[in-house]
Design a protein around this motif. Structure first.
Motif, PDB file in Angstrom:
ATOM      1  N   MET A 135       0.853  -1.200   0.000  1.00 32.59           N
ATOM      2  CA  MET A 135       0.000   0.000   0.000  1.00 32.59           C
ATOM      3  C   MET A 135       0.883   1.242   0.000  1.00 32.59           C
ATOM      4  O   MET A 135       1.783   1.370   0.839  1.00 32.59           O
ATOM      5  CB  MET A 135      -0.905  -0.012   1.241  1.00 32.59           C
ATOM      6  N   PRO A 136       0.668   2.184  -0.932  1.00 33.34           N
ATOM      7  CA  PRO A 136       1.531   3.375  -0.994  1.00 33.34           C
ATOM      8  C   PRO A 136       1.350   4.245   0.241  1.00 33.34           C
ATOM      9  O   PRO A 136       0.269   4.282   0.838  1.00 33.34           O
ATOM     10  CB  PRO A 136       1.053   4.094  -2.254  1.00 33.34           C
ATOM     11  N   PRO A 137       2.402   4.952   0.633  1.00 35.66           N
ATOM     12  CA  PRO A 137       2.300   5.825   1.814  1.00 35.66           C
ATOM     13  C   PRO A 137       1.343   6.981   1.565  1.00 35.66           C
ATOM     14  O   PRO A 137       1.153   7.426   0.438  1.00 35.66           O
ATOM     15  CB  PRO A 137       3.733   6.317   2.014  1.00 35.66           C
ATOM     16  N   THR A 138       0.748   7.456   2.632  1.00 37.31           N
ATOM     17  CA  THR A 138      -0.168   8.593   2.530  1.00 37.31           C
ATOM     18  C   THR A 138       0.609   9.842   2.136  1.00 37.31           C
ATOM     19  O   THR A 138       1.618  10.177   2.773  1.00 37.31           O
ATOM     20  CB  THR A 138      -0.869   8.840   3.872  1.00 37.31           C
ATOM     21  N   PRO A 139       0.186  10.548   1.111  1.00 43.23           N
ATOM     22  CA  PRO A 139       0.910  11.772   0.698  1.00 43.23           C
ATOM     23  C   PRO A 139       0.929  12.806   1.818  1.00 43.23           C
ATOM     24  O   PRO A 139       0.052  12.845   2.687  1.00 43.23           O
ATOM     25  CB  PRO A 139       0.100  12.270  -0.506  1.00 43.23           C
ATOM     26  N   ARG A 140       1.941  13.660   1.762  1.00 47.86           N
ATOM     27  CA  ARG A 140       2.045  14.779   2.700  1.00 47.86           C
ATOM     28  C   ARG A 140       1.225  15.936   2.134  1.00 47.86           C
ATOM     29  O   ARG A 140       1.577  16.505   1.098  1.00 47.86           O
ATOM     30  CB  ARG A 140       3.506  15.205   2.879  1.00 47.86           C
ATOM     31  N   ARG A 141       0.179  16.297   2.831  1.00 47.08           N
ATOM     32  CA  ARG A 141      -0.734  17.333   2.336  1.00 47.08           C
ATOM     33  C   ARG A 141      -0.216  18.717   2.723  1.00 47.08           C
ATOM     34  O   ARG A 141      -0.093  19.043   3.901  1.00 47.08           O
ATOM     35  CB  ARG A 141      -2.115  17.119   2.924  1.00 47.08           C
ATOM     36  N   VAL A 142       0.087  19.536   1.719  1.00 47.66           N
ATOM     37  CA  VAL A 142       0.586  20.889   1.941  1.00 47.66           C
ATOM     38  C   VAL A 142      -0.493  21.868   1.512  1.00 47.66           C
ATOM     39  O   VAL A 142      -0.940  21.863   0.361  1.00 47.66           O
ATOM     40  CB  VAL A 142       1.884  21.146   1.158  1.00 47.66           C
TER      41      VAL A 142
END
Length: 335
Positions: free
Chosen positions: A1-8
């Motif tokens: 499962m891909p890591p959760t993106p960093r939301r900027v």
């Protein structure tokens, strides 16, 4: 499962400075292109209509109205610009920042975006910076904030503030390095053809950027000569001879246009250049001393103590330290 993106989340408003938006978003986009894992998602938000007008007249469309945004948010960054004071008086915006702050990993501001964070109470009890021309005003308005308008950017816990305009790039490179390491940050910096990265403690403006007035060609030419020939003979007699004036007249010119003596101006320029090399290179301090015009490592050591309060070895280890206060500007430009 891909890591959760960093939301900027970049917070804009009418008359925001477009570079305050472009520098962080451009650097983060390149980080993604070079394989940042997890990647960044970059979103623009406002509290008003989706289309916001930058101070340059360019219209930008925000992806979100801030009132609809829910956490978690990795990085929330408030930009600066000519509209900062109106934004700092916008109760809707301040309320949304207070609402989202507990659900955000780190808060940041660019330039006069610090006014907005301070108005929301999110800088209370913290050390913070802003554009050098606005620092004193911010300190008067918010005495609960420890304003230091000297460094390029400051980290105080999970809150980051940066100086004017392009220092947003220095701050963002620092965030990328914190998240993904120096190799990725270096790749981004190379692609952007910029330094990797200017140290946080570097002064926003040097003695020679603060002055002289553009019309004084003699002092301007000497300032350029000093910065380009730090290892040369820059004694007052040598500078006076180069300018074709007496040493006494040279002293008067420096006092009028730089607020200091020729010798002190040269020593400050050498100290600033040496500090930059100490923080951004692996050169031995002895080599830095010679390159920057200090006759011995001990002379350099004393200059660091005088201007920074620490030795060169200590300066290299401190992640965020105050820079020497630059000479006061003769005029206060618009932000």
């Amino acid at each position: 499962m891909p890591p959760t993106p960093r939301r900027v989340l970049l917070i804009a408003y009418d008359d925001a400075q477009i570079l305050d938006i472009a520098c962080p978003s451009g650097a983060l986009d390149l980080a993604n292109r070079f394989g940042a894992e997890p990647p960044y998602t970059i979103e623009l938000a406002t509290t008003g209509p989706p289309v916001t007008r930058t101070s340059a007249g360019i219209l930008l469309t925000a992806a979100h109205n801030l009132t609809t945004v829910t956490g978690p948010v990795d990085t929330l960054m408030v930009v600066g610009g000519a509209g900062c004071e109106e934004a700092a008086a916008d109760d809707r915006l301040l309320a949304q920042l207070r609402r989202l702050a507990p659900h955000t990993r780190r808060l940041a501001s660019v330039c006069t975006g610090a006014y907005v964070l301070a108005a929301a109470g999110l800088l209370d009890g913290r050390r913070a910076t802003t554009h050098w021309a606005w620092g004193e005003r911010l300190a008067r308005r918010h005495p609960e904030v420890a304003v230091d308008a000297r460094p390029l950017y400051i980290r105080d816990g999970d809150v980051y503030t940066s100086a004017g305009v392009t220092s947003a790039l220095d701050l963002t490179l620092s965030l990328i390095e914190d998240d993904h390491g120096p190799t990725l940050a270096r790749q981004v910096a190379r692609e952007l053809v910029t330094h990797l990265h200017r140290p946080a403690d570097q002064a926003q403006i040097s003695t020679f950027l603060a002055a002289p007035p553009p019309e004084d060609r003699l002092v301007r030419d000497l300032a350029a000569h000093i910065n380009a020939h730090l290892a040369d003979d820059l004694t007052p007699p040598a500078l006076a001879a180069r300018a074709g004036v007496s040493t006494r007249h040279l002293t008067r010119l420096f006092a009028a246009h730089l607020g200091t003596t020729p010798a002190r101006a040269v020593r400050r320029a050498r100290a600033e250049a040496a500090a930059h090399l100490a923080r951004t290179s692996s050169l031995p301090l002895a080599a830095i001393a010679l390159r920057c015009g200090f006759r011995t490592p001990e002379t350099l050591r004393q200059a660091f103590l005088d201007h920074y309060g620490v030795t060169g070895d200590t300066l290299r280890r401190i992640p965020d330290m105050p820079a020497p206060l630059p000479a006061p500007p003769r005029q206060t430009p618009a932000p």
